[in-house]
Design an enzyme around this catalytic site. Sequence first.
Site, PDB file in Angstrom:
ATOM      1  N   ARG A  64     -40.996 -53.331  97.124  1.00 42.52           N
ATOM      2  CA  ARG A  64     -39.945 -52.962  98.066  1.00 42.52           C
ATOM      3  C   ARG A  64     -39.631 -54.172  98.931  1.00 42.52           C
ATOM      4  NH1 ARG A  64     -37.081 -48.968  96.111  1.00 42.52           N
ATOM      5  NH2 ARG A  64     -38.212 -47.019  95.882  1.00 42.52           N
ATOM      6  N   ALA A  76     -37.912 -41.479  92.183  1.00 39.86           N
ATOM      7  CA  ALA A  76     -36.769 -41.198  93.044  1.00 39.86           C
ATOM      8  C   ALA A  76     -35.612 -42.112  92.679  1.00 39.86           C
ATOM      9  CB  ALA A  76     -37.151 -41.400  94.512  1.00 39.86           C
ATOM     10  N   GLU A  92     -33.791 -39.627  86.855  1.00 38.19           N
ATOM     11  CA  GLU A  92     -34.746 -40.537  87.477  1.00 38.19           C
ATOM     12  C   GLU A  92     -36.162 -40.310  86.959  1.00 38.19           C
ATOM     13  OE1 GLU A  92     -34.204 -43.178  89.265  1.00 38.19           O
ATOM     14  OE2 GLU A  92     -32.053 -42.871  89.443  1.00 38.19           O
ATOM     15  N   GLU A  96     -37.807 -43.513  85.041  1.00 36.00           N
ATOM     16  CA  GLU A  96     -38.918 -44.187  85.712  1.00 36.00           C
ATOM     17  C   GLU A  96     -40.277 -43.887  85.101  1.00 36.00           C
ATOM     18  OE1 GLU A  96     -38.880 -43.764  89.969  1.00 36.00           O
ATOM     19  OE2 GLU A  96     -36.948 -44.778  90.151  1.00 36.00           O
ATOM     20  N   GLU A 142     -34.857 -53.036  88.175  1.00 36.60           N
ATOM     21  CA  GLU A 142     -35.942 -52.204  88.692  1.00 36.60           C
ATOM     22  C   GLU A 142     -37.168 -52.351  87.790  1.00 36.60           C
ATOM     23  OE1 GLU A 142     -35.935 -47.915  90.628  1.00 36.60           O
ATOM     24  OE2 GLU A 142     -35.573 -47.785  88.478  1.00 36.60           O
TER      25      GLU A 142
END
Length: 181
Positions: A64, A76, A92, A96, A142
């Site tokens: 992050r 999320a 999601e 993920e 990501e």
Amino acid sequence: MKKFEEKTYETETIYQGKIVQLNIDSVTLPDGNTSKRELIKHPGAVAVIALTDEGKLVCVEQYRKPLEKSLVEIPAGKLEAGEDPKTCALRELEEETGYTSDDLELVTSFYTSPGFADEIVHLYFTDEIKTMEKRPDGDEDEFVELLEISLEEAEKLEKEQRIHDAKTAYAILYLKLRAAR
């Protein structure tokens, strides 16, 4: 009139990004005075409390940038314009984690920081997940690592501040209360 309502008489958009928009609203206060409000507009998000057959919480670890560290979080993501939150939650979860579910139940929705942002998170629960044959491609920027952790491990990670976000802390509290029933 709503109690303590502040009437906006001018909005200036300072920044329009891929995820957020920053506005400065000029408002008239309930007592007639004026003030300015710095507001973040956000499309909303979803999060999923997913449990394996063994009762482990499905999480991801990711970096992050605002915090300059990695956190362990429940899956999320951001809602796309006009997207149904449940559809987004399933997407999601799949992107993920590589898990899917036919049974997502809305737990609650909550505002993350109502003092300056309108972001709302829709939180879902499932204890009926299955591994997908082929995991869908996630966001190109990501990078996540899948973790499956017990409630005790999650509480330890909270103490270590490796779990340190509101949605995951909420998920842990939800699971504790659910287990106490």
